[in-house]
Scaffold this motif. Structure first.
Motif, PDB file in Angstrom:
ATOM      1  N   THR A 145       0.765  -1.184  -0.050  1.00 18.05           N
ATOM      2  CA  THR A 145       0.143  -0.015  -0.116  1.00 18.05           C
ATOM      3  C   THR A 145       0.823   1.193   0.084  1.00 18.05           C
ATOM      4  OG1 THR A 145      -1.867  -1.142   1.170  1.00 18.05           O
ATOM      5  CG2 THR A 145      -1.871   1.287   1.202  1.00 18.05           C
ATOM      6  N   PRO A 146       1.982   1.370   0.881  1.00 18.69           N
ATOM      7  CA  PRO A 146       2.650   2.666   0.874  1.00 18.69           C
ATOM      8  C   PRO A 146       3.300   3.017  -0.463  1.00 18.69           C
ATOM      9  CG  PRO A 146       3.135   1.306   2.913  1.00 18.69           C
ATOM     10  CD  PRO A 146       2.411   0.578   2.031  1.00 18.69           C
ATOM     11  N   TRP A 147       3.664   1.831  -1.228  1.00 16.81           N
ATOM     12  CA  TRP A 147       4.428   1.985  -2.332  1.00 16.81           C
ATOM     13  C   TRP A 147       3.543   2.573  -3.717  1.00 16.81           C
ATOM     14  CZ3 TRP A 147       9.489   1.885  -1.894  1.00 16.81           C
ATOM     15  CH2 TRP A 147       9.866   1.506  -0.812  1.00 16.81           C
ATOM     16  N   LEU A 148       2.212   2.385  -3.353  1.00 17.06           N
ATOM     17  CA  LEU A 148       1.369   2.868  -4.722  1.00 17.06           C
ATOM     18  C   LEU A 148       1.416   4.145  -5.060  1.00 17.06           C
ATOM     19  CD1 LEU A 148      -1.799   0.212  -3.771  1.00 17.06           C
ATOM     20  CD2 LEU A 148       0.182  -0.099  -5.342  1.00 17.06           C
ATOM     21  N   SER A 149       1.743   5.157  -4.185  1.00 15.14           N
ATOM     22  CA  SER A 149       1.956   6.567  -4.565  1.00 15.14           C
ATOM     23  C   SER A 149       3.105   6.765  -5.218  1.00 15.14           C
ATOM     24  CB  SER A 149       1.716   7.262  -3.075  1.00 15.14           C
ATOM     25  OG  SER A 149       2.695   6.901  -2.321  1.00 15.14           O
ATOM     26  N   GLN A 150       4.013   5.913  -5.357  1.00 12.84           N
ATOM     27  CA  GLN A 150       5.185   6.266  -6.037  1.00 12.84           C
ATOM     28  C   GLN A 150       5.290   5.234  -7.619  1.00 12.84           C
ATOM     29  OE1 GLN A 150       8.665   5.360  -3.696  1.00 12.84           O
ATOM     30  NE2 GLN A 150       7.384   5.889  -1.513  1.00 12.84           N
ATOM     31  N   PRO A 355       9.644  -6.399  -9.989  1.00 10.49           N
ATOM     32  CA  PRO A 355       8.204  -6.283  -9.378  1.00 10.49           C
ATOM     33  C   PRO A 355       8.340  -6.109  -8.090  1.00 10.49           C
ATOM     34  CG  PRO A 355       8.155  -8.002 -11.018  1.00 10.49           C
ATOM     35  CD  PRO A 355       9.759  -7.886 -10.678  1.00 10.49           C
ATOM     36  N   LEU A 356       7.420  -5.228  -7.680  1.00 14.27           N
ATOM     37  CA  LEU A 356       7.541  -4.675  -6.093  1.00 14.27           C
ATOM     38  C   LEU A 356       6.891  -5.924  -5.281  1.00 14.27           C
ATOM     39  CD1 LEU A 356       6.901  -1.044  -5.893  1.00 14.27           C
ATOM     40  CD2 LEU A 356       9.130  -2.054  -4.969  1.00 14.27           C
ATOM     41  N   LEU A 357       5.945  -6.304  -5.856  1.00 10.86           N
ATOM     42  CA  LEU A 357       5.364  -7.438  -5.199  1.00 10.86           C
ATOM     43  C   LEU A 357       6.110  -8.695  -4.758  1.00 10.86           C
ATOM     44  CD1 LEU A 357       2.285  -8.058  -3.912  1.00 10.86           C
ATOM     45  CD2 LEU A 357       1.784  -9.284  -5.975  1.00 10.86           C
ATOM     46  N   GLU A 358       6.811  -9.061  -5.881  1.00  8.09           N
ATOM     47  CA  GLU A 358       7.592 -10.217  -5.555  1.00  8.09           C
ATOM     48  C   GLU A 358       8.868  -9.875  -4.513  1.00  8.09           C
ATOM     49  OE1 GLU A 358       5.887  -9.899  -8.330  1.00  8.09           O
ATOM     50  OE2 GLU A 358       5.051 -11.648  -8.334  1.00  8.09           O
ATOM     51  N   GLN A 359       9.329  -8.672  -4.540  1.00  6.99           N
ATOM     52  CA  GLN A 359      10.233  -8.280  -3.710  1.00  6.99           C
ATOM     53  C   GLN A 359       9.857  -8.199  -2.154  1.00  6.99           C
ATOM     54  OE1 GLN A 359      13.081  -5.032  -5.042  1.00  6.99           O
ATOM     55  NE2 GLN A 359      11.890  -4.827  -6.786  1.00  6.99           N
ATOM     56  N   LEU A 360       8.640  -7.801  -1.999  1.00 10.62           N
ATOM     57  CA  LEU A 360       8.110  -7.719  -0.798  1.00 10.62           C
ATOM     58  C   LEU A 360       7.806  -9.097  -0.341  1.00 10.62           C
ATOM     59  CD1 LEU A 360       5.725  -4.769  -1.114  1.00 10.62           C
ATOM     60  CD2 LEU A 360       7.695  -4.767   0.276  1.00 10.62           C
ATOM     61  N   ALA A 361       7.525 -10.257  -0.976  1.00 15.55           N
ATOM     62  CA  ALA A 361       7.035 -11.450  -0.696  1.00 15.55           C
ATOM     63  C   ALA A 361       8.446 -12.089  -0.587  1.00 15.55           C
ATOM     64  CB  ALA A 361       6.421 -12.066  -2.001  1.00 15.55           C
ATOM     65  N   THR A 362       9.335 -11.907  -1.116  1.00 17.58           N
ATOM     66  CA  THR A 362      10.752 -12.432  -0.902  1.00 17.58           C
ATOM     67  C   THR A 362      11.233 -11.898   0.401  1.00 17.58           C
ATOM     68  OG1 THR A 362      11.316 -12.686  -3.273  1.00 17.58           O
ATOM     69  CG2 THR A 362      13.030 -12.783  -1.454  1.00 17.58           C
ATOM     70  N   GLN A 363      11.410 -10.735   0.659  1.00 23.90           N
ATOM     71  CA  GLN A 363      11.793 -10.349   2.088  1.00 23.90           C
ATOM     72  C   GLN A 363      10.995 -10.831   3.075  1.00 23.90           C
ATOM     73  OE1 GLN A 363      11.663  -5.855   2.437  1.00 23.90           O
ATOM     74  NE2 GLN A 363      11.696  -6.104   4.729  1.00 23.90           N
ATOM     75  N   TRP A 364       9.712 -11.094   3.063  1.00 18.12           N
ATOM     76  CA  TRP A 364       8.926 -11.700   4.161  1.00 18.12           C
ATOM     77  C   TRP A 364       9.358 -13.136   4.250  1.00 18.12           C
ATOM     78  CZ3 TRP A 364       6.235 -15.980   4.719  1.00 18.12           C
ATOM     79  CH2 TRP A 364       5.462 -16.291   5.992  1.00 18.12           C
ATOM     80  N   LEU A 365       9.648 -13.870   3.260  1.00 18.27           N
ATOM     81  CA  LEU A 365      10.327 -15.324   3.329  1.00 18.27           C
ATOM     82  C   LEU A 365      11.774 -15.272   3.782  1.00 18.27           C
ATOM     83  CD1 LEU A 365       9.016 -16.336  -0.436  1.00 18.27           C
ATOM     84  CD2 LEU A 365       8.216 -17.577   1.964  1.00 18.27           C
ATOM     85  N   MET A 366      12.637 -14.459   3.667  1.00 22.54           N
ATOM     86  CA  MET A 366      13.942 -14.322   4.329  1.00 22.54           C
ATOM     87  C   MET A 366      13.731 -14.148   5.660  1.00 22.54           C
ATOM     88  SD  MET A 366      16.384 -12.475   1.489  1.00 22.54           S
ATOM     89  CE  MET A 366      17.030 -13.152   0.213  1.00 22.54           C
ATOM     90  N   GLU A 367      12.840 -13.120   6.161  1.00 23.91           N
ATOM     91  CA  GLU A 367      12.785 -12.958   7.620  1.00 23.91           C
ATOM     92  C   GLU A 367      12.237 -14.078   8.196  1.00 23.91           C
ATOM     93  OE1 GLU A 367      10.321  -9.461   7.336  1.00 23.91           O
ATOM     94  OE2 GLU A 367      11.833  -8.047   6.855  1.00 23.91           O
ATOM     95  N   ASN A 368      11.382 -15.004   7.594  1.00 25.41           N
ATOM     96  CA  ASN A 368      10.839 -15.887   8.304  1.00 25.41           C
ATOM     97  C   ASN A 368      11.277 -17.396   7.841  1.00 25.41           C
ATOM     98  OD1 ASN A 368       8.145 -14.838   9.879  1.00 25.41           O
ATOM     99  ND2 ASN A 368       8.531 -13.543   7.956  1.00 25.41           N
ATOM    100  N   ALA A 369      12.401 -17.470   7.124  1.00 21.83           N
ATOM    101  CA  ALA A 369      12.926 -18.795   6.681  1.00 21.83           C
ATOM    102  C   ALA A 369      13.309 -19.757   7.671  1.00 21.83           C
ATOM    103  CB  ALA A 369      14.312 -18.449   5.715  1.00 21.83           C
ATOM    104  N   ARG A 370      13.578 -19.245   8.649  1.00 17.86           N
ATOM    105  CA  ARG A 370      13.982 -20.253  10.064  1.00 17.86           C
ATOM    106  C   ARG A 370      12.829 -20.948  10.267  1.00 17.86           C
ATOM    107  NH1 ARG A 370      17.594 -15.935  11.148  1.00 17.86           N
ATOM    108  NH2 ARG A 370      19.588 -16.402  11.137  1.00 17.86           N
TER     109      ARG A 370
END
Length: 485
Positions: A145-150, A355-370
């Motif tokens: 959501t915050p990225w949609l204005s950019q 793509p931003l959506l894939e980047q945000l999803a990958t960031q969540w996966l990295m943060e929760n990989a353990r």
């Protein structure tokens, strides 16, 4: 310059003609004679396999019938019958005076199992999405959501994701800052970008032999020449690597030290240090593919190869595809900040970011990989061990080493039967990865890559269907060899 033409089917690049000698090398040992299968059908099966594997690219023009007959040492009738059969199936298009051109059924599809009417894919080493992927995208949609204005553009990628990737490298023993990371659309896209920046037509690129087939395709697509350094039975041949660099003066070397594809082996710390020293001494840029780095089953790998390079010239490729899910289509490049800045300038001529959506999803996966990677590794280890047991039981004449990581076995067959076996398997609805896909033309006809990424029940079903096919092929080949003695 690329020549673009218009035709009735729309805009496409002009066809590239393949020489008869090149096609002969790609075909390998396609012929099994004597056999109940007509020679024209054997040739048609082998050509179809090359098309489905992508080794015969779409729009490639084949040599003429007379030229092919002379090169393959068969009758022109055999050639004509094989090509006619492929035309009927929708794999070739022929026009008077212009020869035969490679297409696919309906002329709009890509070479997948669905277009080929196949049921089981043993040629792809990859996993389907786990439940964590849905969670990652659900989170990403909210975080978007915050990225949609950019504008959404960004050549380097989201800072928060680059910081997460940099932290992972630092934890593994390679201190890294966010400005030393660029987000790209998969590791292969990263390799293509590096090739575009560092190489020119005719340059040599050293690779492990065997290696990842799409890396070979990317190198050739950049008009460079891949030069293979053969892998020994165990480990890497550092003397051979040094000699090849000295003799060929390549622009760069592409290596997979972390659970190498297709062999699954992992380079130890001493070898990493020696490889880095050789590259530094010869001023050769190393491009290190870490696509499989998270898929270890006995012990985590040593620090990244770049950690053994004090000069900071190693370029490292990473990917979310094998660790998380191939559908993410997201990867990254880790290099010096100066190299990253140059790559960003090079990228300006190709695309505007990832793509931003894939980047945000990958960031969540990295943060929760353990929370999910350990279970993923345990599941794959179980599948690996089950696959090994099935092959030992049903294919006792196959030889292989159990890989420490990755997604596949590199199987040595008792003879040069890889292409024949893959072509026959296609006829029963199973797509295999013959060893010839993983090397330069003519190599690895005795090898087969066998993924263990399928569910164990599906894998057992596929292997049981392959068993009588293999037995018939191998027995026939053995009888032919004995009759020639």
């Amino acid at each position: 310059m690329i020549n673009v033409q218009f035709s009735n089917s729309g805009l496409h690049m002009s066809s590239r003609r393949l020489g008869s000698q090149s096609l002969q090398r790609l075909l390998g040992r396609w012929q099994q004679a004597p056999s109940r299968t007509p020679l024209w059908r054997q040739l048609a099966d082998a050509l179809r396999l090359l098309i489905l594997d992508g080794r015969l690219a779409l729009d490639t023009r084949l040599p003429g019938e007379r030229e092919l007959a002379l090169t393959l040492d068969v009758s022109r009738t055999t050639i004509a019958s094989a090509l006619a059969h492929l035309r009927d199936e929708g794999y070739l298009e022929s026009r008077h005076g212009s020869g035969s051109r490679v297409i696919l059924p309906d002329n709009r599809s890509v070479p997948t199992l669905s277009t080929a009417g196949m049921a089981l894919d043993l040629s792809t080493a990859a996993l389907s999405a786990g439940p964590e992927i849905h969670q990652a995208y659900t989170h990403a949609l909210t975080a978007m959501t915050p990225w949609l204005s950019q504008t959404g553009y960004g050549q380097l990628g989201l800072l928060s994701l680059r910081e997460a990737i940099a932290a992972r490298y630092s934890e593994r023993g390679l201190p890294t800052q966010a400005d030393e990371v660029m987000i790209v659309n998969g590791a292969l896209s990263g390799l293509a970008l590096v090739l575009r920046m560092l190489t020119g037509p005719g340059d040599r690129v050293v690779v492990d032999h065997p290696t990842y087939p799409l890396a070979i395709a990317a190198i050739q697509g950049a008009s460079c020449r891949p030069v293979g350094v053969s892998l020994p039975q165990i480990g890497w041949d550092t003397d051979g690597f040094a000699a090849t660099l000295a003799q060929t003066a390549p622009r760069l070397a592409y290596l997979m030290p972390d659970f190498h594809n297709p062999t699954g082996r992992c380079m130890d710390s001493a070898t990493r240090a020696e490889i880095a020293a050789i590259a530094a001494r010869t001023r050769t840029t190393l491009v290190v593919d870490e696509t499989m780095v998270d898929l270890w089953y006995n012990a985590s790998p040593p620090p990244p190869l770049a950690a053994f390079d004090p000069q900071g010239t190693v370029i490292t490729l990473g990917s979310a595809g094998k660790s998380f899910w191939g559908g993410l289509r997201l990867g990254w490049i880790r290099a010096s900040s100066r190299t990253i800045a140059t790559l960003a300038q090079t990228r300006d001529t190709l695309e505007l970011g990832s793509p931003l959506l894939e980047q945000l999803a990958t960031q969540w996966l990295m943060e929760n990989a353990r929370t999910f990677l350990p279970a993923r590794r345990e599941m794959l280890k179980t599948r690996r061990d089950r696959c090994a047991a099935l092959m030992q039981t049903h294919f006792p004449d196959w030889h292989f080493q159990t890989p420490d990581g990755g997604l596949s076995f590199w199987v040595e067959l008792p003879d040069r039967l890889s292409t024949l076996f893959a072509a026959r398997a296609e006829g029963i609805g199973i797509h295999l990865g013959p060893g010839t896909r993983f090397g330069l033309p003519g190599a690895f006809e005795r090898y087969l890559r066998m993924p263990f990424s399928l569910d164990s029940a599906e894998l057992e079903h596929a292997l049981l269907r392959l068993k009588p096919l293999w037995r018939t092929l191998n027995q026939h080949h053995t009888l032919v060899k004995r009759s020639m003695v």
